[in-house]
Motif scaffolding. Structure first.
Motif, mmCIF file in Angstrom:
data_model
loop_
_atom_site.group_PDB
_atom_site.id
_atom_site.type_symbol
_atom_site.label_atom_id
_atom_site.label_comp_id
_atom_site.label_asym_id
_atom_site.label_seq_id
_atom_site.Cartn_x
_atom_site.Cartn_y
_atom_site.Cartn_z
ATOM 1 N N ALA A 1 0.841 -1.200 0.000
ATOM 2 C CA ALA A 1 0.000 0.000 0.000
ATOM 3 C C ALA A 1 0.874 1.246 0.000
ATOM 4 C CB ALA A 1 -0.937 0.004 1.204
ATOM 5 N N ALA A 2 1.919 1.240 0.815
ATOM 6 C CA ALA A 2 2.833 2.389 0.864
ATOM 7 C C ALA A 2 3.541 2.579 -0.474
ATOM 8 C CB ALA A 2 3.856 2.195 1.983
ATOM 9 N N ALA A 3 3.984 1.489 -1.071
ATOM 10 C CA ALA A 3 4.675 1.581 -2.364
ATOM 11 C C ALA A 3 3.750 2.124 -3.441
ATOM 12 C CB ALA A 3 5.215 0.209 -2.769
ATOM 13 N N TYR A 4 2.513 1.643 -3.468
ATOM 14 C CA TYR A 4 1.561 2.169 -4.447
ATOM 15 C C TYR A 4 1.248 3.630 -4.177
ATOM 16 C CZ TYR A 4 0.604 -2.237 -6.813
ATOM 17 O OH TYR A 4 0.720 -3.374 -7.566
ATOM 18 N N GLY A 5 1.195 4.004 -2.899
ATOM 19 C CA GLY A 5 0.955 5.405 -2.562
ATOM 20 C C GLY A 5 2.052 6.302 -3.087
#
Length: 180
Positions: A163-167
């Motif tokens: 989720a952080a990487a996609y953010g």
């Protein structure tokens, strides 16, 4: 409607069947349905590429079917006490945050290019392996294994990390939409 899309729709129809089997404690049937769904995912992707039958609807239906199956199975496993409830919360929250972020960006007039990242693929693979393992162990009548706790933590860490990487990726890759 292409053959791969029909297979994907069949996978979507398997979701309530697998969920019902988990709810009834029919672990063998739940595992078989989950495995069949996994095989259908591989088959529809192979056929779409092989037959040149990739479609826009397929690009939407395929990940939707995958998410519907994984999230539903993890939530139901949590409801049955087979996996920690916090894990289902993390997985569902990740998906809700990602969908919410995409919708927010769209409302702000930003176009978001959604491309799979390696960590996203690892996250999905971990969720599939974990859910399949939990179902498989119960189908064989085996007690929960100590490694399941560590695997649940690994799945949660991958969910949050992806989720952080996609953010970060999404914030870098957005641009104003052309209004004209």
């Amino acid at each position: 409607m292409t053959l791969p899309n029909l297979i994907t729709l069949g996978r979507l129809l398997l979701v309530p069947v697998v969920i019902a089997m988990i709810g009834q404690g029919a672990w063998g049937l739940a595992f078989a349905g989950f495995a069949l769904a996994g095989l259908s995912d591989a088959l529809d992707g192979f056929l779409a590429r092989r037959l040149g039958a990739q479609s826009e609807i397929g690009a939407i239906l395929d990940p939707l079917a995958d998410k519907a199956l994984l999230v539903s199975v993890l939530v139901m496993l949590a409801a049955e006490g087979a996996v920690p409830a916090w894990l289902a919360v993390v997985v569902v929250a990740r998906d809700l945050v990602m969908v919410g972020a995409i919708l927010a960006m769209r409302l702000l007039g930003r176009r978001v290019a959604i491309r799979p990242l390696l960590i996203g693929k690892l996250n999905t693979a971990a969720q599939i392996a974990f859910a399949g393992g939990v179902l498989g162990l119960r189908a064989l009548g085996l007690a929960p294994q100590p490694a399941e706790g560590w695997a649940a933590v690994a799945v949660a860490v991958l969910a949050v990390s992806s989720a952080a990487a996609y953010g970060v990726h999404g914030l870098r890759g957005t641009r104003d939409e052309d209004p004209g």
